[in-house]
Design a protein around this motif. Structure first.
Motif, PDB file in Angstrom:
ATOM      1  N   ASN A 382      51.944 -64.744   3.860  1.00  0.00           N
ATOM      2  CA  ASN A 382      52.275 -63.513   4.594  1.00  0.00           C
ATOM      3  C   ASN A 382      51.827 -62.294   3.799  1.00  0.00           C
ATOM      4  O   ASN A 382      51.243 -61.361   4.362  1.00  0.00           O
ATOM      5  N   ALA A 386      49.081 -59.635   4.917  1.00  0.00           N
ATOM      6  CA  ALA A 386      49.427 -58.220   5.085  1.00  0.00           C
ATOM      7  C   ALA A 386      48.461 -57.353   4.288  1.00  0.00           C
ATOM      8  O   ALA A 386      47.987 -56.317   4.781  1.00  0.00           O
ATOM      9  N   ASP A 417      54.713 -57.670  -3.124  1.00  0.00           N
ATOM     10  CA  ASP A 417      53.331 -57.263  -2.835  1.00  0.00           C
ATOM     11  C   ASP A 417      53.246 -55.754  -2.683  1.00  0.00           C
ATOM     12  O   ASP A 417      54.275 -55.077  -2.536  1.00  0.00           O
ATOM     13  N   GLY A 421      54.351 -53.115   3.803  1.00  0.00           N
ATOM     14  CA  GLY A 421      55.798 -53.271   4.047  1.00  0.00           C
ATOM     15  C   GLY A 421      56.051 -53.937   5.387  1.00  0.00           C
ATOM     16  O   GLY A 421      55.150 -54.047   6.217  1.00  0.00           O
ATOM     17  N   MET A 422      57.272 -54.355   5.575  1.00  0.00           N
ATOM     18  CA  MET A 422      57.647 -55.077   6.803  1.00  0.00           C
ATOM     19  C   MET A 422      57.612 -54.163   8.020  1.00  0.00           C
ATOM     20  O   MET A 422      58.272 -53.123   8.030  1.00  0.00           O
ATOM     21  N   ALA A 426      59.333 -57.021  12.877  1.00  0.00           N
ATOM     22  CA  ALA A 426      59.575 -58.197  12.038  1.00  0.00           C
ATOM     23  C   ALA A 426      60.916 -58.066  11.315  1.00  0.00           C
ATOM     24  O   ALA A 426      61.640 -59.029  11.136  1.00  0.00           O
ATOM     25  N   GLY A 436      59.901 -63.196  15.230  1.00  0.00           N
ATOM     26  CA  GLY A 436      59.671 -62.243  14.146  1.00  0.00           C
ATOM     27  C   GLY A 436      58.226 -61.808  13.962  1.00  0.00           C
ATOM     28  O   GLY A 436      57.956 -60.878  13.209  1.00  0.00           O
ATOM     29  N   SER A 437      57.288 -62.458  14.666  1.00  0.00           N
ATOM     30  CA  SER A 437      55.884 -62.146  14.362  1.00  0.00           C
ATOM     31  C   SER A 437      55.505 -60.753  14.832  1.00  0.00           C
ATOM     32  O   SER A 437      55.811 -60.346  15.941  1.00  0.00           O
ATOM     33  N   ALA A 438      54.832 -60.004  13.934  1.00  0.00           N
ATOM     34  CA  ALA A 438      54.398 -58.669  14.312  1.00  0.00           C
ATOM     35  C   ALA A 438      52.908 -58.524  14.050  1.00  0.00           C
ATOM     36  O   ALA A 438      52.404 -57.434  13.906  1.00  0.00           O
ATOM     37  N   ARG A 439      52.207 -59.654  13.927  1.00  0.00           N
ATOM     38  CA  ARG A 439      50.753 -59.551  13.742  1.00  0.00           C
ATOM     39  C   ARG A 439      50.069 -60.448  14.773  1.00  0.00           C
ATOM     40  O   ARG A 439      50.647 -61.461  15.192  1.00  0.00           O
ATOM     41  N   THR A 443      52.607 -66.838  14.689  1.00  0.00           N
ATOM     42  CA  THR A 443      53.546 -67.534  15.573  1.00  0.00           C
ATOM     43  C   THR A 443      54.991 -67.115  15.302  1.00  0.00           C
ATOM     44  O   THR A 443      55.869 -67.373  16.095  1.00  0.00           O
ATOM     45  N   GLY A 444      55.226 -66.508  14.166  1.00  0.00           N
ATOM     46  CA  GLY A 444      56.598 -66.102  13.841  1.00  0.00           C
ATOM     47  C   GLY A 444      57.435 -67.266  13.370  1.00  0.00           C
ATOM     48  O   GLY A 444      58.659 -67.267  13.552  1.00  0.00           O
ATOM     49  N   LEU A 445      56.785 -68.269  12.783  1.00  0.00           N
ATOM     50  CA  LEU A 445      57.539 -69.441  12.313  1.00  0.00           C
ATOM     51  C   LEU A 445      57.661 -69.489  10.792  1.00  0.00           C
ATOM     52  O   LEU A 445      58.579 -70.089  10.258  1.00  0.00           O
ATOM     53  N   GLY A 446      56.706 -68.835  10.093  1.00  0.00           N
ATOM     54  CA  GLY A 446      56.616 -68.974   8.634  1.00  0.00           C
ATOM     55  C   GLY A 446      57.928 -68.663   7.923  1.00  0.00           C
ATOM     56  O   GLY A 446      58.437 -69.482   7.152  1.00  0.00           O
ATOM     57  N   LEU A 447      58.501 -67.481   8.206  1.00  0.00           N
ATOM     58  CA  LEU A 447      59.730 -67.083   7.515  1.00  0.00           C
ATOM     59  C   LEU A 447      60.910 -67.951   7.948  1.00  0.00           C
ATOM     60  O   LEU A 447      61.788 -68.263   7.145  1.00  0.00           O
ATOM     61  N   THR A 471      56.371 -55.196   0.074  1.00  0.00           N
ATOM     62  CA  THR A 471      57.451 -56.093   0.498  1.00  0.00           C
ATOM     63  C   THR A 471      57.877 -56.956  -0.674  1.00  0.00           C
ATOM     64  O   THR A 471      57.036 -57.435  -1.436  1.00  0.00           O
TER      65      THR A 471
HETATM   66  N1  LIG Z   1      54.709 -59.490   2.867  1.00  0.00           N
HETATM   67  C1  LIG Z   1      54.691 -58.969   4.090  1.00  0.00           C
HETATM   68  N2  LIG Z   1      54.218 -57.739   4.317  1.00  0.00           N
HETATM   69  C2  LIG Z   1      54.188 -57.215   5.566  1.00  0.00           C
HETATM   70  N3  LIG Z   1      54.641 -57.852   6.661  1.00  0.00           N
HETATM   71  C3  LIG Z   1      55.139 -59.076   6.495  1.00  0.00           C
HETATM   72  C4  LIG Z   1      55.195 -59.715   5.229  1.00  0.00           C
HETATM   73  N4  LIG Z   1      55.752 -60.937   5.367  1.00  0.00           N
HETATM   74  C5  LIG Z   1      56.030 -61.058   6.684  1.00  0.00           C
HETATM   75  N5  LIG Z   1      55.644 -59.967   7.379  1.00  0.00           N
HETATM   76  C6  LIG Z   1      55.788 -59.720   8.814  1.00  0.00           C
HETATM   77  O1  LIG Z   1      56.746 -60.633   9.289  1.00  0.00           O
HETATM   78  C7  LIG Z   1      56.262 -61.301  10.428  1.00  0.00           C
HETATM   79  C8  LIG Z   1      56.853 -62.679  10.470  1.00  0.00           C
HETATM   80  O2  LIG Z   1      56.315 -63.529   9.499  1.00  0.00           O
HETATM   81  P1  LIG Z   1      56.264 -65.071   9.748  1.00  0.00           P
HETATM   82  O3  LIG Z   1      55.651 -65.712   8.554  1.00  0.00           O
HETATM   83  O4  LIG Z   1      57.605 -65.517  10.146  1.00  0.00           O
HETATM   84  O5  LIG Z   1      55.326 -65.210  11.007  1.00  0.00           O
HETATM   85  P2  LIG Z   1      53.763 -64.969  11.100  1.00  0.00           P
HETATM   86  O6  LIG Z   1      53.215 -64.779   9.747  1.00  0.00           O
HETATM   87  O7  LIG Z   1      53.540 -63.882  12.081  1.00  0.00           O
HETATM   88  O8  LIG Z   1      53.269 -66.324  11.745  1.00  0.00           O
HETATM   89  P3  LIG Z   1      53.172 -67.775  11.038  1.00  0.00           P
HETATM   90  O9  LIG Z   1      54.141 -68.588  11.772  1.00  0.00           O
HETATM   91  O10 LIG Z   1      51.786 -68.195  11.240  1.00  0.00           O
HETATM   92  O11 LIG Z   1      53.531 -67.601   9.603  1.00  0.00           O
HETATM   93  C9  LIG Z   1      54.769 -61.274  10.272  1.00  0.00           C
HETATM   94  O12 LIG Z   1      54.147 -61.301  11.533  1.00  0.00           O
HETATM   95  C10 LIG Z   1      54.527 -59.958   9.567  1.00  0.00           C
HETATM   96  O13 LIG Z   1      54.379 -58.928  10.508  1.00  0.00           O
END
Ligand SMILES: Nc1ncnc2c1ncn2[C@@H]1O[C@H](COP(=O)(O)OP(=O)(O)OP(=O)(O)O)[C@@H](O)[C@H]1O
Ligand SMILES: [Mg+2]
Length: 493
Positions: A382, A386, A417, A421-422, A426, A436-439, A443-447, A471
């Motif tokens: 992430n 970012a 990083d 910033g968030m 998200a 939670g995905s803002a890009r 998919t919004g699954l990583g976190l 962040t």
């Molecule tokens: N270090 C960061 N700096 C800025 N934004 C972040 C950071 N980490 C997470 N985010 C924001 O949080 C959102 C959610 O992250 P998350 O990992 O859950 O989903 P994702 O990265 O969009 O998709 P994926 O499931 O492929 O990881 C991201 O889309 C991003 O906008």
């Protein structure tokens, strides 16, 4: 989900009673009748006593009017037939006027030997009046009683001896009238109360129970959600709550349905992905044998990455579910794990993003190495994404730094990083799967995955506010608790 498709639900659901006296409204109707009758009985007791006293006073007054006339004719004896026909006709046996100095018998007829009761219509207690009234009502009719009271405004007392048959009869008629009147009043009251309660309570309650039954038969049908009643009374508020609960339930059902479908899709994709990865594994095995320095440099990383991927897919399939497997914990050296993450991220050297690892060589974390790898990988990925998507600002380094330290039995890992910033979206849905995905392309699954894995280790993960842009995520992982016996035996050896 139609009614035909779910016959059992329909028959098993308890239904409101249909019979008029088994339903709530019928019971209320009966209770109202009983209570009004009870109230009437309470009113009847003093009123019948009162009626009796009045009846006796009336009788005394009537007789007194005639007696005063006769009394005025000094020394005149009424002829026998006049005495019998007029004064005695009503069952009066003797009339006497008593004064302080003398008494005068106005009329007398076949005086009985015995008098059954004596009543003073001027001085009596409420209790005595009630007792005498019931005595006459229940046992009277064939008695002879003496009744006396004041003669008008004078000091004289008029006294008469009479049979109580007509009094008894009058009281019976009065009781019967009161009884019928009570029935009519209680029926009218009960009907009015019934109609009011029916309108205010029963109809809304019935609407709610019907809605509950219909909703439970077909919970996914939006038409089955109760139309929330208007108003502020308790039932209206209950109805509004019920409607919002049904809507909430419907939303949850919908979400669960799509999650279940998604789970199935993930399993299918996972299955085929494993097959493809297995082929890739075979081919890359052969790459390791190629005698080229570039290939030789990248082949091990590639092989490890593919091995990992095959491992995940196999695990998910073998557990047959989308939740994570129990962590297999052991002490894992953190620094090599973070280096592996950095290597897998393959940061483009042209991008100018620096990946810093500030972890001591001997720092070990009590964790499942594969799961910890996934946590660190998701958070670092992430951060790198970012930074990549964010235009470099003048003079600001583009950097991801992973640091860690152990405090007692807890290891704290920080991923910091210097990115943008968030984003607010998200931040609002932090750690919520799919939301939670803002890009674009995320998919919004990583976190969400990272959080689930950290929680499975009994740890915590949080977004930490920091003064500089960027962040910062902090993960705290406690060691497994050491069973006391094992610790003691270890300490002994
Ligand atoms: N270090 C960061 N700096 C800025 N934004 C972040 C950071 N980490 C997470 N985010 C924001 O949080 C959102 C959610 O992250 P998350 O990992 O859950 O989903 P994702 O990265 O969009 O998709 P994926 O499931 O492929 O990881 C991201 O889309 C991003 O906008
Ligand atoms: Mg991500």
């Amino acid at each position: 989900m139609s009614e035909e498709a779910q016959p059992t639900t329909v028959s098993e659901a308890p239904r409101a009673s249909a019979g008029i006296f088994r339903g709530l409204s019928g019971k209320l109707l009966l209770l109202t009748i009983v209570f009004v009758m009870l109230a009437e009985v309470l009113i009847f007791v003093p009123s019948v006593a009162n009626m009796r006293i009045r009846w006796l006073q009336d009788r005394l007054n009537t007789v007194a009017a005639a007696a005063v006339v006769v009394d005025g004719l000094q020394n005149v004896e009424l002829p026998r037939n006049v005495q019998d026909d007029t004064l005695m006709a009503t069952g009066t046996k003797a009339i006497v006027i008593r004064r302080k100095d003398a008494s005068r018998m106005i009329a007398a007829a076949d005086m009985p030997a015995e008098i059954d009761g004596e009543y003073d219509t001027a001085n009596f207690t409420a209790f005595a009046a009630i007792r005498d009234a019931f005595d006459t009502l229940l046992f009277g009719g064939n008695r002879v009683v003496r009744v006396y009271g004041p003669l008008g405004e004078s000091d004289a007392v008029i006294e008469l001896v009479m049979a109580d048959a007509s009094l008894h009869k009058a009281m019976l008629v009065y009781s019967r009238n009161v009884f019928f009147l009570s029935i009519i009043i209680s029926l009218i009251t009960a009907t009015l109360i019934f109609l009011a309660i029916n309108r205010m309570l029963i109809v809304p309650i019935r609407r709610m129970t019907t809605s509950m039954q219909e909703f439970s038969n077909d919970p996914s049908n939006p038409a089955r959600v109760l139309v929330p009643p208007e108003g502020r009374d308790e039932l209206a508020v209950a109805g509004q709550h019920l409607a919002s609960m049904q809507r909430e339930l419907q939303r949850t059902l919908k979400q669960q349905k799509s999650l279940a479908e998604l789970g199935l899709a993930v399993s299918k994709i996972n299955h085929d992905m494993r097959n493809i990865l297995s082929s890739a594994q075979l081919i890359s095995d052969r790459l390791a044998a190629v005698d080229d320095p570039v290939v030789k440099r990248f082949a091990p990383t590639l092989l490890r990455a593919i091995d990992r991927a095959v491992g995940y897919t196999r695990e998910v399939l073998s557990y047959g579910r989308t939740t994570e497997a129990e962590p297999h914990r052991r002490f894992v050296a953190l620094k090599p794990l973070v280096s592996d993450v950095a290597e897998l991220l393959s940061i483009d050297p042209q991008s100018g993003i620096e990946f810093q690892i500030q972890v001591q060589d001997d720092l070990e974390v009590d964790a499942d190495s594969e799961q910890l790898f996934r946590v660190v990988h998701n958070i670092c990925r992430n951060a790198v994404q970012a930074l990549t998507n964010h235009e470099a600002e003048d003079g600001r380094p583009r950097m991801v730094s992973v640091s860690a330290m152990r405090m007692g039995s807890v290891v704290t890992i920080s991923v910091d990083d210097t990115g943008p910033g968030m984003p607010p979206k998200a931040r609002e849905n932090l750690f919520a799967a799919f939301r939670g995905s803002a890009r674009s392309g995320g998919t919004g699954l990583g976190l969400a995955i990272a959080r689930e894995l950290v929680l499975a280790h009994g740890g915590t993960i949080a977004l930490v506010e920091k003064p500089t842009p960027g962040t910062l995520f902090r993960i705290e992982l406690p060691d497994r608790p050491v069973p006391l016996d094992a610790f003691r035996s270890k300490a002994r050896h």
